[in-house]
Motif scaffolding. Sequence first.
Motif, PDB file in Angstrom:
ATOM      1  N   ASN A 103      41.974   6.634  20.061  1.00 56.10           N
ATOM      2  CA  ASN A 103      41.282   6.300  21.303  1.00 56.10           C
ATOM      3  C   ASN A 103      40.706   4.899  21.199  1.00 56.10           C
ATOM      4  O   ASN A 103      40.247   4.488  20.129  1.00 56.10           O
ATOM      5  CB  ASN A 103      40.140   7.291  21.572  1.00 56.10           C
ATOM      6  N   LYS A 104      40.727   4.171  22.295  1.00 55.88           N
ATOM      7  CA  LYS A 104      40.119   2.847  22.307  1.00 55.88           C
ATOM      8  C   LYS A 104      38.615   2.957  22.163  1.00 55.88           C
ATOM      9  O   LYS A 104      37.996   3.929  22.602  1.00 55.88           O
ATOM     10  CB  LYS A 104      40.467   2.116  23.604  1.00 55.88           C
ATOM     11  N   LYS A 106      36.181   1.623  23.727  1.00 60.99           N
ATOM     12  CA  LYS A 106      35.433   1.788  24.976  1.00 60.99           C
ATOM     13  C   LYS A 106      35.495   3.209  25.516  1.00 60.99           C
ATOM     14  O   LYS A 106      34.662   3.608  26.342  1.00 60.99           O
ATOM     15  CB  LYS A 106      35.949   0.817  26.045  1.00 60.99           C
ATOM     16  N   ASP A 107      36.459   3.994  25.025  1.00 60.70           N
ATOM     17  CA  ASP A 107      36.633   5.356  25.535  1.00 60.70           C
ATOM     18  C   ASP A 107      36.152   6.433  24.571  1.00 60.70           C
ATOM     19  O   ASP A 107      36.258   7.630  24.869  1.00 60.70           O
ATOM     20  CB  ASP A 107      38.114   5.606  25.855  1.00 60.70           C
ATOM     21  N   GLN A 156      44.330  -0.107  15.432  1.00 61.77           N
ATOM     22  CA  GLN A 156      44.078   0.126  16.850  1.00 61.77           C
ATOM     23  C   GLN A 156      43.860   1.619  17.117  1.00 61.77           C
ATOM     24  O   GLN A 156      44.565   2.468  16.570  1.00 61.77           O
ATOM     25  CB  GLN A 156      45.257  -0.355  17.692  1.00 61.77           C
ATOM     26  N   GLY A 157      42.890   1.914  17.961  1.00 61.57           N
ATOM     27  CA  GLY A 157      42.605   3.293  18.314  1.00 61.57           C
ATOM     28  C   GLY A 157      41.822   4.053  17.277  1.00 61.57           C
ATOM     29  O   GLY A 157      41.635   5.268  17.396  1.00 61.57           O
ATOM     30  N   SER A 159      38.603   2.815  15.820  1.00 61.48           N
ATOM     31  CA  SER A 159      37.415   2.000  15.541  1.00 61.48           C
ATOM     32  C   SER A 159      36.304   2.780  14.850  1.00 61.48           C
ATOM     33  O   SER A 159      35.636   2.252  13.946  1.00 61.48           O
ATOM     34  CB  SER A 159      36.888   1.353  16.827  1.00 61.48           C
TER      35      SER A 159
END
Length: 258
Positions: A103-104, A106-107, A156-157, A159
Amino acid sequence: MTLSTAGTYTGKVAFVTGAGSGIGRATAIAFAKAGASVTAVDISEKGLQETAALIEAFGGRVLTIPCDVTSSKGIKAALDKTVATFGGLDCAFNNAGIEQPVNKLKDIDEDLWDRVLAVNLKSVYLCMKHQIDIMLTNGGGAIVNTSSGAGVLAIQGQSAYCASKYGVTAISKCAALEHASQGIRVNALCPGIIDTDMISRFTGDTEQGRARVIAQEPIGRMGRPEEIANTVLWLCSEQAGFVTGHAMVIDGGQTAGI
């Protein structure tokens, strides 16, 4: 291939978190086969029972303690019971951890962020906080903390997971510097993609998912938990007596290009 460690840890006491499965189980078994008395800690009582049965099958000595590693009180009680049962603490492998769904940043749900950081990073802080006190009394010891390839590169995804594992690498180095002159060595272990239940969940336990992660490994396969266990035993042994403050990457070449 198995590291020849028979008798290396006779009379020693090892404390392993996340010992109910995967890398933790393999390491608890390896310590016991090498002669150590082992405290196996995990939140899963079923997993601990299975680990204990495997150790007791070859006559190893094991104490199982169900514990939430995010609880300072629980960790201290587990360590106090270890000392009361076995007489001390020589080696610690702080390995408990959880994965993050892709998941990013921000999400990511805030509760998930807090949970990943608590299990993966805070638990290592709590374990070392209490383990170091015991080792200072005993005159020294060796600690290995499970970081990750995600503790030396960004993914990525991931964090929250990367933040937790970079943190493990950092606090391992800090503790190593703080206690090097007192006979306590602290190192971080950075495994790549290892064939465990965690990876099975991450890949959806499908052939396509496994192939996708294996494709990231230049060596062309996943690592085995026993290969990581061998490295932990070496890092805790006198053979690694000049190694402290190191983040040891064991990843089949995955991060070799960074």
